[in-house]
Design a protein around this motif. Structure first.
Motif, mmCIF file in Angstrom:
data_model
loop_
_atom_site.group_PDB
_atom_site.id
_atom_site.type_symbol
_atom_site.label_atom_id
_atom_site.label_comp_id
_atom_site.label_asym_id
_atom_site.label_seq_id
_atom_site.Cartn_x
_atom_site.Cartn_y
_atom_site.Cartn_z
ATOM 1 N N LEU A 138 -11.617 4.295 -27.895
ATOM 2 C CA LEU A 138 -12.101 5.662 -27.850
ATOM 3 C C LEU A 138 -11.006 6.457 -27.234
ATOM 4 O O LEU A 138 -10.612 7.393 -27.708
ATOM 5 N N ASP A 139 -10.401 5.912 -26.033
ATOM 6 C CA ASP A 139 -9.329 6.689 -25.474
ATOM 7 C C ASP A 139 -8.047 6.782 -26.293
ATOM 8 O O ASP A 139 -7.525 7.879 -26.296
ATOM 9 N N ALA A 140 -7.918 5.888 -27.069
ATOM 10 C CA ALA A 140 -6.510 5.723 -27.955
ATOM 11 C C ALA A 140 -6.647 6.693 -29.036
ATOM 12 O O ALA A 140 -5.686 7.670 -29.422
ATOM 13 N N LEU A 141 -7.917 6.830 -29.651
ATOM 14 C CA LEU A 141 -8.170 7.573 -30.757
ATOM 15 C C LEU A 141 -8.386 9.092 -30.483
ATOM 16 O O LEU A 141 -7.786 10.029 -30.993
ATOM 17 N N VAL A 142 -8.893 9.180 -29.204
ATOM 18 C CA VAL A 142 -9.100 10.707 -28.857
ATOM 19 C C VAL A 142 -7.460 11.178 -28.414
ATOM 20 O O VAL A 142 -7.367 12.363 -28.555
ATOM 21 N N THR A 143 -6.894 10.470 -27.816
ATOM 22 C CA THR A 143 -5.499 10.833 -27.279
ATOM 23 C C THR A 143 -4.820 11.168 -28.434
ATOM 24 O O THR A 143 -4.155 12.255 -28.605
ATOM 25 N N TYR A 144 -4.835 10.492 -29.636
ATOM 26 C CA TYR A 144 -4.175 10.939 -30.784
ATOM 27 C C TYR A 144 -4.796 11.901 -31.285
ATOM 28 O O TYR A 144 -3.916 13.017 -32.025
ATOM 29 N N ALA A 145 -6.006 12.191 -31.349
ATOM 30 C CA ALA A 145 -6.534 13.437 -31.990
ATOM 31 C C ALA A 145 -6.291 14.696 -31.262
ATOM 32 O O ALA A 145 -6.042 15.625 -31.943
ATOM 33 N N PHE A 146 -5.912 14.516 -30.047
ATOM 34 C CA PHE A 146 -5.417 15.819 -29.319
ATOM 35 C C PHE A 146 -3.834 15.830 -29.246
ATOM 36 O O PHE A 146 -3.256 16.925 -28.647
ATOM 37 N N LEU A 147 -3.140 14.916 -29.838
ATOM 38 C CA LEU A 147 -1.547 15.116 -30.155
ATOM 39 C C LEU A 147 -1.160 16.273 -30.398
ATOM 40 O O LEU A 147 -0.197 16.736 -29.972
ATOM 41 N N HIS A 148 -1.904 16.667 -31.712
ATOM 42 C CA HIS A 148 -1.284 18.066 -32.371
ATOM 43 C C HIS A 148 -2.248 18.943 -32.502
ATOM 44 O O HIS A 148 -2.162 20.156 -32.829
ATOM 45 N N ASP A 149 -3.507 18.688 -31.729
ATOM 46 C CA ASP A 149 -4.718 19.927 -32.036
ATOM 47 C C ASP A 149 -5.282 19.964 -30.724
ATOM 48 O O ASP A 149 -5.769 19.168 -30.189
ATOM 49 N N PRO A 150 -5.033 21.354 -30.333
ATOM 50 C CA PRO A 150 -5.885 21.579 -28.649
ATOM 51 C C PRO A 150 -7.230 21.063 -28.890
ATOM 52 O O PRO A 150 -7.885 21.075 -27.811
ATOM 53 N N ASP A 151 -7.970 21.413 -29.903
ATOM 54 C CA ASP A 151 -9.495 21.114 -30.057
ATOM 55 C C ASP A 151 -9.850 19.778 -30.363
ATOM 56 O O ASP A 151 -11.061 19.330 -30.142
#
Length: 212
Positions: free
Chosen positions: A173-186
């Motif tokens: 979860l941490d890895a995918l959430v980190t990627y999710a916020f890489l280019h999208d502040p939301d």
């Protein structure tokens, strides 16, 4: 760069007697550091920029933090504490089912990324060269909280395989959430959804065991 790095980095915050004013000043400096990290990136953070952003003298910064590494370590520790408190609030609340409780934990982890901007860039310092002290992996730390909760609230003892599933759920979860916020502040909803799905898949056998 106006940093005292010639003598080698230090990771210890310089403490004075704990007083409300000192604690407030440290928080203000860390808020300033967080803003610098968000705006300029970790690699560009300096004690001079922290002082400028906080409206403080460079001497004030050095009073609490001997160098930029100490600032980053303290900020990472604060991020870790905020994530821990978010999870703790969930686990202290009443939930009708374990599935609901786990879902709320997952949501709290995601929401920490959204509400604490510096978390997106620095997180808890994992994987970053922040000096000689190794940064402990986050998944086992939060796994301990969940294992304790399962034991105390649901009278469920976790075996080795289940514990591994808990750590994998949190780490994935941490890895995918980190990627999710890489280019999208939301947070990119596709990766957030995938992270939540993977976490639930890993935890499904534990949820099933709790139900009987």
């Amino acid at each position: 760069m106006n940093d005292r790095s010639a003598a080698g980095p230090s990771i210890t915050v310089r403490h004075e007697p704990v007083q409300a004013r000192a604690a407030h000043r440290i928080e203000a400096l860390l808020d300033a550091a967080a803003a610098v990290v968000v705006e300029h990136g970790i690699e560009h953070l300096t004690t001079a920029l922290v002082a400028e952003r906080a409206g403080a003298s460079i001497g004030t910064v050095y009073r609490y933090f001997p160098d930029r590494v100490a600032v980053l370590v303290a900020l990472a520790e604060r991020n870790l504490e905020r994530m821990h408190l978010a999870i703790e609030r969930v686990l202290l609340a009443e939930h009708e089912t374990l599935s609901d409780a786990i879902g709320r934990v997952i949501e709290a982890m995601v929401e920490t990324f959204r509400q604490v901007p510096s978390f997106r860039a620095l997180r808890t310092g994992e994987g970053l060269d922040l000096g000689p002290q190794d940064r402990e992996p986050v998944a086992p730390l939060f796994g301990d909280d969940i294992v304790g909760y399962l034991r105390e609230r649901w009278d469920l003892e976790v075996d080795e395989e289940q514990r591994e599933r808990i750590d994998l759920a949190i780490g994935g979860l941490d890895a995918l959430v980190t990627y999710a916020f890489l280019h999208d502040p939301d947070g990119d909803p596709r990766y957030l959804a995938l992270g939540m799905q993977i976490a639930r898949e890993q935890l499904e056998p534990i949820l099933a065991a709790a139900q009987g």
